[in-house]
Scaffold this motif. Structure first.
Motif, PDB file in Angstrom:
ATOM      1  N   VAL A  95      65.298  21.982 -62.389  1.00 59.34           N
ATOM      2  CA  VAL A  95      66.531  22.424 -61.926  1.00 59.34           C
ATOM      3  C   VAL A  95      65.512  22.855 -60.709  1.00 59.34           C
ATOM      4  N   ASP A  96      67.041  22.708 -59.590  1.00 55.57           N
ATOM      5  CA  ASP A  96      66.459  23.173 -58.361  1.00 55.57           C
ATOM      6  C   ASP A  96      65.923  23.722 -57.688  1.00 55.57           C
ATOM      7  N   THR A  97      64.796  24.323 -56.447  1.00 57.02           N
ATOM      8  CA  THR A  97      64.079  25.705 -56.357  1.00 57.02           C
ATOM      9  C   THR A  97      65.006  26.155 -55.177  1.00 57.02           C
ATOM     10  N   VAL A 144      76.442  15.120 -70.325  1.00 56.97           N
ATOM     11  CA  VAL A 144      77.387  15.777 -68.810  1.00 56.97           C
ATOM     12  C   VAL A 144      75.920  16.641 -67.609  1.00 56.97           C
ATOM     13  N   ASP A 145      76.035  16.301 -66.545  1.00 55.05           N
ATOM     14  CA  ASP A 145      75.178  16.681 -65.423  1.00 55.05           C
ATOM     15  C   ASP A 145      75.519  17.893 -65.088  1.00 55.05           C
ATOM     16  N   VAL A 146      76.309  18.455 -65.003  1.00 61.26           N
ATOM     17  CA  VAL A 146      76.673  20.500 -64.673  1.00 61.26           C
ATOM     18  C   VAL A 146      77.482  21.172 -65.888  1.00 61.26           C
ATOM     19  N   ASP A 192      70.510  27.507 -61.372  1.00 60.05           N
ATOM     20  CA  ASP A 192      70.425  26.335 -60.133  1.00 60.05           C
ATOM     21  C   ASP A 192      70.670  26.795 -58.362  1.00 60.05           C
ATOM     22  N   ALA A 193      69.707  27.493 -57.992  1.00 62.07           N
ATOM     23  CA  ALA A 193      70.022  27.916 -56.547  1.00 62.07           C
ATOM     24  C   ALA A 193      70.882  26.934 -55.948  1.00 62.07           C
ATOM     25  N   VAL A 247      70.987  26.193 -72.967  1.00 61.72           N
ATOM     26  CA  VAL A 247      72.046  24.756 -72.428  1.00 61.72           C
ATOM     27  C   VAL A 247      71.765  24.934 -70.990  1.00 61.72           C
ATOM     28  N   SER A 248      71.250  26.068 -70.142  1.00 60.93           N
ATOM     29  CA  SER A 248      70.359  25.432 -68.477  1.00 60.93           C
ATOM     30  C   SER A 248      68.987  25.553 -69.542  1.00 60.93           C
ATOM     31  N   ARG A 249      68.780  25.333 -69.957  1.00 64.82           N
ATOM     32  CA  ARG A 249      67.380  24.487 -70.301  1.00 64.82           C
ATOM     33  C   ARG A 249      67.249  23.036 -70.282  1.00 64.82           C
TER      34      ARG A 249
END
Length: 395
Positions: free
Chosen positions: A6-8, A162-164, A300-301, A338-340
């Motif tokens: 995940v982007d920081t 799925v990417d997003v 995801d920032a 899902v976000s994990r």
């Protein structure tokens, strides 16, 4: 399925889709206004609870079919789930459509707006998917209110490739970041022995008393629990007659914590209170999960920054930090699971409901107003613009 880190932090220069594509998105959602608000109001007037969303799934999927999507009903062996897809580009965006209502309260969490916003974003993105290199899937995800539909769909492959994953959730005010609690949903049952409450009380074992002891224990336990936890529930069956010792009682309890890891530590202590009720009353105890645990949400920032920029660009204004009305973003969701494993976005869009807030009858009424209709269209456009910008930036 994308499992990258995940982007920081977000880029200081986020790419933006071409103006021509952005204009198409705006114009398409404008052209779909009557159909989108019509779907929202139709769902609102016909609330269906978890796993019973037969009309909602059919109506939502039918509109996507009209918009050119290839629709597959009953995916993942769930009769009220569906998948609808268009495009073949390298960036695969999933839009999640929730449409279950609350027992006794109807659409008091505004899932009618979630479904319609997903369809609106999908309808707009269908017009530019090939130009931008997008594959767009709309997932009809049942049973968010305590059933964990997305978790089952995740386990059964609906998010593969799925990417997003994206959705927008109504609330009293706009909030960009989701900060939900992890939650365990527990079904609790006590079995005792019936007897005449006046003539032969000593022959009974009171299953209602078991719940009383357990609730006292939970109330006392709260002093020792971290401030990041919540424990709440209700007795759904308390006995059969006032002159009969209750032989069977049932209840539903939620345990919430800041993360799955903290939830695992706290849940055992709560279950010990239920065991104390069984021990004190001499009743048998059964505790069964109603669904897999819901996870905390991993923001995801970059996605948050893109959504915020687009929402503000169309006139949305976000609640300031610490605003009590913004606490809707603490409500648990199976989108956390899902976000994990997939980059995910779950912002909140205000429907002008204050002082009413989610899970109140007044909030349900606010989700079928002109202000809610405007929020639906704004949410659809902000999601579509965010997906288009993401494609323009290379995903």
């Amino acid at each position: 399925m994308s499992t990258g880190a995940v982007d920081t932090g977000a880029s200081t220069a986020l790419a933006q889709a071409p103006d021509s594509a952005r204009a198409v998105l705006r114009d398409t959602i404008g052209a779909l206004e009557d159909r989108l608000t019509g779907l929202s109001h139709r769902l609102h007037a016909n609330p269906e609870t978890a796993w019973e969303e037969e009309k909602a799934a059919r109506w939502t999927a039918s509109l996507l079919d009209e918009l050119g999507y290839a629709v597959t009903p009953g995916v993942c062996e769930l009769p009220t789930a569906f998948a609808a897809r268009i495009g073949s580009g390298p960036l695969h965006v999933a839009l999640c459509a929730e449409y279950d209502a609350l027992p006794g309260l109807g659409h008091a969490c505004g899932h009618n707006l979630i479904a319609a916003a997903a369809v609106g974003a999908a309808g707009a993105l269908a017009r530019v998917a090939d130009d931008l290199g997008l594959t767009v899937t709309v997932l009809g995800t049942p049973a968010e209110e305590g059933g964990g539909g997305k978790i089952l769909m995740l386990e059964r492959g609906a998010f593969e490739g799925v990417d997003v994953a994206m959705m927008v959730h109504p609330g009293p005010v706009d909030v960009a970041e989701a900060e939900p609690f992890a939650v365990a949903h527990l079904n609790v049952q006590y079995t005792g022995r019936a007897a005449h409450a006046a003539a032969y009380p000593e022959q009974g074992r009171n299953a209602a008393d078991a719940f009383t002891v357990a609730q006292v224990g939970i109330g006392l336990l709260r002093q020792q629990l971290p401030s990041t936890t919540r424990v709440h529930g209700l007795v759904t069956r308390g006995g059969e007659a006032p002159n009969a010792i209750p032989e069977r009682t049932e209840g539903r309890w939620y345990v919430r914590a800041s993360s799955l890891e903290e939830l695992d530590r706290i849940q055992g202590r709560v279950e010990a209170c239920f065991r104390a009720g069984a021990l004190a009353s001499g009743c048998a105890l059964e505790i069964e999960p109603e669904s897999p645990p819901y996870s905390e949400f991993r923001n995801d920032a970059e996605l948050v920054a893109r959504y915020r920029r687009n929402a503000e660009g169309i006139g949305r204004r976000f609640a300031p930090p610490g605003d009590p009305a913004a606490r809707m973003n603490r409500a648990s969701t199976d989108m956390g699971n899902v976000s994990r494993v997939v980059r995910a976005l779950h912002p909140y869009i205000g429907v002008g409901s204050l002082p009413a807030v989610n899970h109140q009858r007044e909030f349900a009424a606010a989700c079928a107003t002109a202000t809610a209709d405007a929020a639906l269209l704004d949410g659809a456009l902000a999601l579509a613009l965010t997906a288009a910008d993401l494609a323009a930036g290379g995903g």
